[in-house]
Scaffold this active site. Structure first.
Site, short mmCIF file in Angstrom:
data_model
loop_
_atom_site.label_atom_id
_atom_site.label_comp_id
_atom_site.label_asym_id
_atom_site.label_seq_id
_atom_site.Cartn_x
_atom_site.Cartn_y
_atom_site.Cartn_z
N SER A 1 0.86 -1.18 0.00
CA SER A 1 0.00 0.00 0.00
C SER A 1 0.89 1.23 0.00
O SER A 1 2.05 1.17 0.44
CB SER A 1 -0.87 0.03 1.26
OG SER A 1 -1.49 1.29 1.41
N TYR B 1 -1.38 -0.49 10.60
CA TYR B 1 -1.52 -0.78 9.16
C TYR B 1 -0.27 -0.32 8.40
O TYR B 1 0.28 -1.06 7.57
CB TYR B 1 -2.77 -0.07 8.63
CG TYR B 1 -3.11 -0.36 7.19
CD1 TYR B 1 -3.84 -1.50 6.84
CD2 TYR B 1 -2.71 0.49 6.17
CE1 TYR B 1 -4.15 -1.77 5.51
CE2 TYR B 1 -3.03 0.24 4.84
CZ TYR B 1 -3.74 -0.89 4.51
OH TYR B 1 -4.06 -1.16 3.19
N1 LIG Z 1 -8.59 -0.34 -1.07
C1 LIG Z 1 -7.48 0.36 -1.07
O1 LIG Z 1 -7.49 1.59 -1.28
C2 LIG Z 1 -6.15 -0.29 -0.84
C3 LIG Z 1 -5.01 0.49 -1.02
C4 LIG Z 1 -3.77 -0.07 -0.84
C5 LIG Z 1 -3.66 -1.39 -0.47
N2 LIG Z 1 -4.78 -2.14 -0.26
C6 LIG Z 1 -4.58 -3.53 0.13
O2 LIG Z 1 -5.15 -4.39 -0.83
C7 LIG Z 1 -5.63 -5.57 -0.21
C8 LIG Z 1 -7.11 -5.77 -0.54
O3 LIG Z 1 -7.81 -4.64 -0.07
P1 LIG Z 1 -9.34 -4.37 -0.43
O4 LIG Z 1 -9.49 -2.91 -0.47
O5 LIG Z 1 -9.74 -5.19 -1.59
O6 LIG Z 1 -10.04 -4.91 0.90
P2 LIG Z 1 -11.55 -5.40 1.17
O7 LIG Z 1 -12.45 -4.91 0.09
O8 LIG Z 1 -11.82 -5.02 2.57
O9 LIG Z 1 -11.45 -6.99 1.05
C9 LIG Z 1 -10.60 -7.67 1.93
C10 LIG Z 1 -10.51 -9.13 1.55
O10 LIG Z 1 -9.59 -9.76 2.45
C11 LIG Z 1 -10.23 -10.87 3.05
N3 LIG Z 1 -9.72 -11.10 4.40
C12 LIG Z 1 -9.74 -10.27 5.49
N4 LIG Z 1 -9.16 -10.84 6.54
C13 LIG Z 1 -8.77 -12.07 6.14
C14 LIG Z 1 -8.12 -13.16 6.77
N5 LIG Z 1 -7.75 -13.10 8.05
N6 LIG Z 1 -7.87 -14.28 6.04
C15 LIG Z 1 -8.24 -14.37 4.75
N7 LIG Z 1 -8.87 -13.37 4.09
C16 LIG Z 1 -9.12 -12.24 4.78
C17 LIG Z 1 -11.70 -10.55 3.04
O11 LIG Z 1 -12.41 -11.78 3.15
P3 LIG Z 1 -13.93 -11.84 3.74
O12 LIG Z 1 -14.80 -11.29 2.66
O13 LIG Z 1 -14.18 -13.28 3.99
O14 LIG Z 1 -13.95 -11.00 4.96
C18 LIG Z 1 -11.83 -9.86 1.68
O15 LIG Z 1 -11.92 -10.81 0.63
C19 LIG Z 1 -5.36 -5.41 1.29
O16 LIG Z 1 -4.14 -6.02 1.62
C20 LIG Z 1 -5.25 -3.91 1.44
O17 LIG Z 1 -4.47 -3.55 2.55
C21 LIG Z 1 -6.02 -1.62 -0.44
#
Ligand SMILES: NC(=O)c1ccc[n+]([C@@H]2O[C@H](COP(=O)([O-])OP(=O)(O)OC[C@H]3O[C@@H](n4cnc5c(N)ncnc54)[C@H](OP(=O)(O)O)[C@@H]3O)[C@@H](O)[C@H]2O)c1
Length: 257
Positions: free
Chosen positions: A148, A161
């Protein structure tokens, strides 16, 4: 040889879901991992299958040793090989508490899910891949870590985080170094502000910041933007690279004057 296989952690929703769908469209058999959303994960599998691809859903928390073992075991039992691990699963900092109010409980939860989980899953996956390379089952492997902009941009209300994501950057370097001559490449894909459930609660704040020029490309990133970068890595368009950070952030990382 059978189709290549990818595990995408946290692919029931958001960025992981787009990565799973893209890799399936690219010809990978995909393990769609989820923690608490079986319906969403099953929907992703159904969409992949309807499009002619192959996928299974596996419930497992990457934060638990049993979960990580299950994820690998069920994948190998189904497909008998593993070519790509995408460490995507992640959680935001609960309550977004100020640094001076941060709690050890949140620290353990966030670091356990976002850093310790990917580290030990990568260790297990790398050991498995090395055995498969040795046996000629796969030609090489790839590990892709979703970090990130928080790996380098300070947000004092999300210390756990930010520290976990900074740790993932070093983890990428360490695994890339150790595995560089063993046919396993390791990459960090570094998203900017992406429209998912994670950023939903702070949508208005980011709407304003993006309009004000947070990044040179003035729009929200979409999960598909990140999935395309992962797809390019998995398609072997970076054969002589490892330990590389690939920003998918509309240029956010640029220092501007
Ligand atoms: N969105 C952003 O702006 C952004 C920016 C930079 C980096 N990121 C990174 O990109 C990645 C995905 O983010 P996102 O925005 O797509 O998040 P999200 O929409 O909140 O989705 C998170 C996903 O992770 C799964 N998850 C959470 N805890 C888990 C665990 N303990 N074991 C297995 N799966 C787990 C969730 O599964 P469930 O549905 O079963 O809960 C869901 O599929 C993360 O690492 C985040 O830090 C996101």
């Amino acid at each position: 040889m059978s189709n290549p296989v990818a595990i995408v952690t946290g692919s029931s929703r958001g960025i992981g879901r787009a990565i799973a769908q893209q890799l399936a469209a690219d010809g990978f058999c995909v393990t769609v991992n989820y923690n608490s959303s079986p319906d969403a994960a099953n929907e992703v599998v159904a969409q992949i299958e309807a499009a002619g691809g192959a996928a299974i859903a596996v419930q497992a928390s990457v934060a638990s040793p049993e979960g990580r073992a299950q994820l690998l075991e069920q994948t190998l039992a189904k497909w008998q090989r593993l070519d790509v691990l995408v460490n995507n699963a992640g959680i935001t900092s609960p309550g977004r508490l100020d640094l001076l109010e941060a709690t050890p409980e949140n620290w353990d939860l966030v670091l356990g899910t976002n850093l310790k989980g990917p580290f030990f899953l990568s260790q297990a996956a790398a050991n498995s891949m090395l055995g498969q390379i040795e046996q000629g089952i796969i030609a090489g492997g790839k590990i892709i870590n979703l970090s990130s902009l928080s790996a380098y941009a300070s947000s004092p209300n999300r210390a756990d985080y930010c520290i976990a994501k900074a740790g993932l950057a070093m983890m990428t370097n360490l695994f890339a170094d150790r595995l560089g001559d063993e046919k396993i490449q390791v990459f960090e894909v570094c998203p900017g502000v992406i429209a998912t459930d994670m950023t939903g609660p702070v949508k208005e704040k980011y709407d304003q910041q993006i309009a004000d020029g947070l990044s040179p490309i003035k729009r929200w990133g979409q999960p598909e933007d990140v999935a395309k970068a992962v797809s390019a890595i998995c398609a072997d368009y970076f054969p002589f690279s490892t330990g590389q950070r690939i920003n998918v952030d509309g240029g956010f990382h640029l220092r501007r004057l």
